[in-house]
Motif scaffolding. Structure first.
Motif, PDB file in Angstrom:
ATOM      1  N   ILE A  61       0.469  -0.585  -0.058  1.00 53.34           N
ATOM      2  CA  ILE A  61       0.049   0.062   0.103  1.00 53.34           C
ATOM      3  C   ILE A  61       0.891   0.933   0.315  1.00 53.34           C
ATOM      4  N   ALA A  62       2.253   1.263   0.595  1.00 53.65           N
ATOM      5  CA  ALA A  62       2.740   1.732   0.988  1.00 53.65           C
ATOM      6  C   ALA A  62       3.400   2.252   0.059  1.00 53.65           C
ATOM      7  N   GLN A  63       3.865   1.497  -0.845  1.00 56.84           N
ATOM      8  CA  GLN A  63       4.505   1.996  -2.586  1.00 56.84           C
ATOM      9  C   GLN A  63       3.650   2.203  -3.866  1.00 56.84           C
ATOM     10  N   TRP A  64       1.768   1.822  -3.153  1.00 53.22           N
ATOM     11  CA  TRP A  64       1.032   2.553  -4.263  1.00 53.22           C
ATOM     12  C   TRP A  64       0.985   3.209  -4.129  1.00 53.22           C
ATOM     13  N   LEU A  65       0.388   3.932  -2.790  1.00 50.31           N
ATOM     14  CA  LEU A  65      -0.103   5.361  -2.109  1.00 50.31           C
ATOM     15  C   LEU A  65       1.798   6.949  -2.823  1.00 50.31           C
ATOM     16  N   ASP A  66       2.592   5.989  -2.516  1.00 51.07           N
ATOM     17  CA  ASP A  66       4.538   6.820  -3.601  1.00 51.07           C
ATOM     18  C   ASP A  66       3.973   6.925  -4.519  1.00 51.07           C
ATOM     19  N   LYS A  67       3.734   6.200  -5.556  1.00 50.27           N
ATOM     20  CA  LYS A  67       3.661   5.836  -6.772  1.00 50.27           C
ATOM     21  C   LYS A  67       2.277   7.431  -7.470  1.00 50.27           C
ATOM     22  N   GLU A  68       0.727   6.710  -6.509  1.00 54.60           N
ATOM     23  CA  GLU A  68      -0.212   7.887  -6.395  1.00 54.60           C
ATOM     24  C   GLU A  68       0.835   9.619  -6.396  1.00 54.60           C
ATOM     25  N   VAL A  69       1.321   9.599  -4.660  1.00 58.77           N
ATOM     26  CA  VAL A  69       1.843  10.765  -4.784  1.00 58.77           C
ATOM     27  C   VAL A  69       3.310  11.394  -5.977  1.00 58.77           C
ATOM     28  N   ASP A  70       3.644  10.467  -6.166  1.00 66.14           N
ATOM     29  CA  ASP A  70       4.678  10.311  -7.695  1.00 66.14           C
ATOM     30  C   ASP A  70       3.685  11.022  -8.577  1.00 66.14           C
ATOM     31  N   ALA A  71       3.327  10.674  -9.042  1.00 64.43           N
ATOM     32  CA  ALA A  71       2.627  10.549 -10.216  1.00 64.43           C
ATOM     33  C   ALA A  71       1.664  11.981 -10.051  1.00 64.43           C
ATOM     34  N   VAL A  72       0.939  11.929  -8.917  1.00 66.63           N
ATOM     35  CA  VAL A  72       0.703  13.757  -8.828  1.00 66.63           C
ATOM     36  C   VAL A  72       1.365  14.993  -8.798  1.00 66.63           C
ATOM     37  N   GLU A  73       2.632  14.601  -8.225  1.00 63.96           N
ATOM     38  CA  GLU A  73       3.874  15.427  -8.483  1.00 63.96           C
ATOM     39  C   GLU A  73       4.664  15.523  -9.524  1.00 63.96           C
ATOM     40  N   ASN A  74       4.733  14.447 -10.859  1.00 62.79           N
ATOM     41  CA  ASN A  74       4.534  14.705 -12.018  1.00 62.79           C
ATOM     42  C   ASN A  74       4.024  15.570 -12.391  1.00 62.79           C
ATOM     43  N   ASN A  75       2.596  15.547 -12.409  1.00 63.40           N
ATOM     44  CA  ASN A  75       1.407  15.626 -13.494  1.00 63.40           C
ATOM     45  C   ASN A  75       1.927  17.587 -12.904  1.00 63.40           C
ATOM     46  N   TRP A  76       1.977  17.836 -11.463  1.00 60.49           N
ATOM     47  CA  TRP A  76       2.238  18.902 -11.432  1.00 60.49           C
ATOM     48  C   TRP A  76       3.427  19.769 -12.373  1.00 60.49           C
ATOM     49  N   ASN A  77       4.894  18.700 -12.107  1.00 58.74           N
ATOM     50  CA  ASN A  77       6.295  19.235 -13.073  1.00 58.74           C
ATOM     51  C   ASN A  77       6.181  19.441 -13.563  1.00 58.74           C
ATOM     52  N   GLU A  78       4.780  18.271 -14.526  1.00 61.35           N
ATOM     53  CA  GLU A  78       4.968  17.855 -15.937  1.00 61.35           C
ATOM     54  C   GLU A  78       3.945  19.589 -16.873  1.00 61.35           C
ATOM     55  N   GLY A  79       2.881  20.353 -16.183  1.00 65.75           N
ATOM     56  CA  GLY A  79       2.304  21.102 -16.382  1.00 65.75           C
ATOM     57  C   GLY A  79       2.964  22.545 -16.246  1.00 65.75           C
ATOM     58  N   ARG A  80       3.924  22.433 -15.056  1.00 70.20           N
ATOM     59  CA  ARG A  80       5.350  23.777 -14.912  1.00 70.20           C
ATOM     60  C   ARG A  80       5.849  23.932 -16.329  1.00 70.20           C
ATOM     61  N   VAL A  81       6.692  22.907 -16.727  1.00 68.53           N
ATOM     62  CA  VAL A  81       7.441  22.485 -17.569  1.00 68.53           C
ATOM     63  C   VAL A  81       6.735  22.822 -18.855  1.00 68.53           C
ATOM     64  N   GLU A  82       5.978  22.285 -18.687  1.00 73.56           N
ATOM     65  CA  GLU A  82       5.003  22.292 -20.720  1.00 73.56           C
ATOM     66  C   GLU A  82       5.051  24.036 -19.875  1.00 73.56           C
ATOM     67  N   ASN A  83       4.514  24.537 -19.131  1.00 68.04           N
ATOM     68  CA  ASN A  83       3.948  26.134 -19.164  1.00 68.04           C
ATOM     69  C   ASN A  83       5.340  26.596 -18.806  1.00 68.04           C
ATOM     70  N   VAL A  84       6.067  26.108 -19.182  1.00 70.97           N
ATOM     71  CA  VAL A  84       7.818  27.072 -18.669  1.00 70.97           C
ATOM     72  C   VAL A  84       8.160  27.298 -20.144  1.00 70.97           C
ATOM     73  N   LYS A  85       7.987  25.682 -20.706  1.00 69.54           N
ATOM     74  CA  LYS A  85       8.881  25.734 -22.245  1.00 69.54           C
ATOM     75  C   LYS A  85       7.684  26.668 -23.229  1.00 69.54           C
ATOM     76  N   PHE A  86       5.946  26.725 -22.974  1.00 72.23           N
ATOM     77  CA  PHE A  86       5.095  27.625 -23.664  1.00 72.23           C
ATOM     78  C   PHE A  86       5.614  29.025 -23.667  1.00 72.23           C
ATOM     79  N   LEU A  87       6.214  29.421 -22.393  1.00 76.97           N
ATOM     80  CA  LEU A  87       6.692  30.588 -21.900  1.00 76.97           C
ATOM     81  C   LEU A  87       7.424  30.939 -23.061  1.00 76.97           C
ATOM     82  N   GLU A  88       8.942  29.885 -22.904  1.00 81.24           N
ATOM     83  CA  GLU A  88      10.210  30.281 -23.669  1.00 81.24           C
ATOM     84  C   GLU A  88       9.589  30.063 -25.053  1.00 81.24           C
ATOM     85  N   GLN A  89       9.229  29.501 -25.055  1.00 83.11           N
ATOM     86  CA  GLN A  89       8.905  29.621 -27.212  1.00 83.11           C
ATOM     87  C   GLN A  89       7.366  30.813 -27.516  1.00 83.11           C
TER      88      GLN A  89
END
Length: 245
Positions: free
Chosen positions: A115-143
Motif C-alpha cells: 500500500i505504501a508503494q502504491w501510495l508513493d506511486k500515486e503521490v509521485d504521479a501527482v507531483e510529476n503531473n504538477w511538474n509536467e504542467g509547470r515544465v510545459e508552461n515554462v516551455k510555452f513561455l520560452e516558445q
C-alpha cells in the motif's frame, strides 16, 4: 505519527503561503526566480519510525542518556507500572483492542509495504503531473519569448523594407523629374529649331524674290537694240576665240 504529519502539513502550508507572499521579492526585474535565495519548496517526507508508530527522535533522545536499550526499557517499565497499579485496567475492551492491534499489525506488516508503494506511486504521479504542467508552461513561455524575438526581428526587417521602398520612391521621383526635364528640353529645342527653320525659309524666300525682282528690272531695262548688239558682240568674241584655237 498522525500528529506529526498534521503538523508538517500545516508547516508546509505556511511555507507555501510564505512563498506566495514572498513571490514578488523572489523574482527579479525580468521575472526570473532567484533559486539561490528563494529555493522552491520541496515536498516533505515523513521521518523514520520504529515499531510502526514510534518516532525515531524519541529513540535518539533516550540513546544519548540511556543507551540503545533505554527506550525499550522505558516503554516496558511504563507499561508494567500502569498495569501493576491498575491505572490501566485490562477489561474486556482491552482484549478487544489487543485483538484489533494484532490484526492491524498483521495487515500493516503484510499489506503495508504494497500500500505504501502504491501510495508513493500515486503521490509521485501527482507531483510529476504538477511538474509536467509547470515544465510545459515554462516551455510555452520560452516558445512565446522566441516567437516574440522572431516578431521583433521581422519588425526590424519591415523597417528595412520600408526604407528600401522609400528609396525606391525617391528613385522613381528622380526618374520622373529627369524624364520631364528631358521632355521640356526636347520641346524647347523643337520650337527653337522651328523658329530657326522659319527664319532661314523667310530669308531664302526674301532672297529669291529679290533676285527675281532685280533680274526682272534688268530685263526690262535692256532694249532690243542693246540685246542685238550684245548678241553680235558675243558671236564675234566666240568667233575670235575659235580662230585662235
Amino acid at each position: 505519527m498522525l500528529s506529526r504529519i498534521a503538523l508538517r502539513s500545516v508547516a508546509g502550508r505556511q511555507s507555501a503561503t510564505t512563498a506566495l507572499v514572498a513571490r514578488g521579492s523572489a523574482t527579479d526585474a525580468v521575472g526570473e526566480r532567484d533559486e539561490k535565495n528563494f529555493p522552491r519548496p520541496v515536498r516533505g517526507e515523513p521521518g523514520k519510525v520504529r515499531l510502526g508508530f514510534v518516532p525515531e527522535e524519541w529513540f535518539q533522545f533516550f540513546h544519548s542518556k540511556t543507551g540503545v536499550t533505554g527506550p525499550y526499557t522505558f516503554g516496558v517499565g511504563l507499561a508494567t507500572y500502569l498495569c501493576s497499579k491498575e491505572i490501566y485496567v485490562m477489561e474486556h475492551e482491552y482484549y478487544t483492542g489487543l485483538s484489533i492491534f494484532v490484526m492491524v499489525y498483521y495487515a500493516t506488516t503484510r499489506f503495508g509495504p504494497k500500500i505504501a508503494q502504491w501510495l508513493d506511486k500515486e503521490v509521485d504521479a501527482v507531483e510529476n503531473n504538477w511538474n509536467e504542467g509547470r515544465v510545459e508552461n515554462v516551455k510555452f513561455l520560452e516558445q512565446s519569448i522566441e516567437e516574440e524575438k522572431a516578431a521583433q526581428w521581422r519588425a526590424q526587417g519591415q523597417e528595412l523594407l520600408i526604407e528600401a521602398k522609400k528609396e525606391n520612391v525617391l528613385l522613381q521621383l528622380e526618374a520622373a523629374y529627369r524624364e520631364r526635364l528631358m521632355s521640356a528640353y526636347t520641346e524647347v529645342k523643337r520650337r527653337l529649331d522651328y523658329q530657326l527653320e522659319k527664319s532661314n525659309m523667310e530669308r531664302r524666300i526674301a532672297q529669291k524674290h529679290m533676285v527675281e525682282w532685280i533680274v526682272a528690272n534688268v530685263m526690262k531695262a535692256i532694249t532690243p537694240d542693246q540685246e542685238k548688239q550684245t548678241l553680235d558682240r558675243c558671236i564675234a568674241d566666240l568667233s575670235a576665240l575659235a580662230a585662235k584655237k
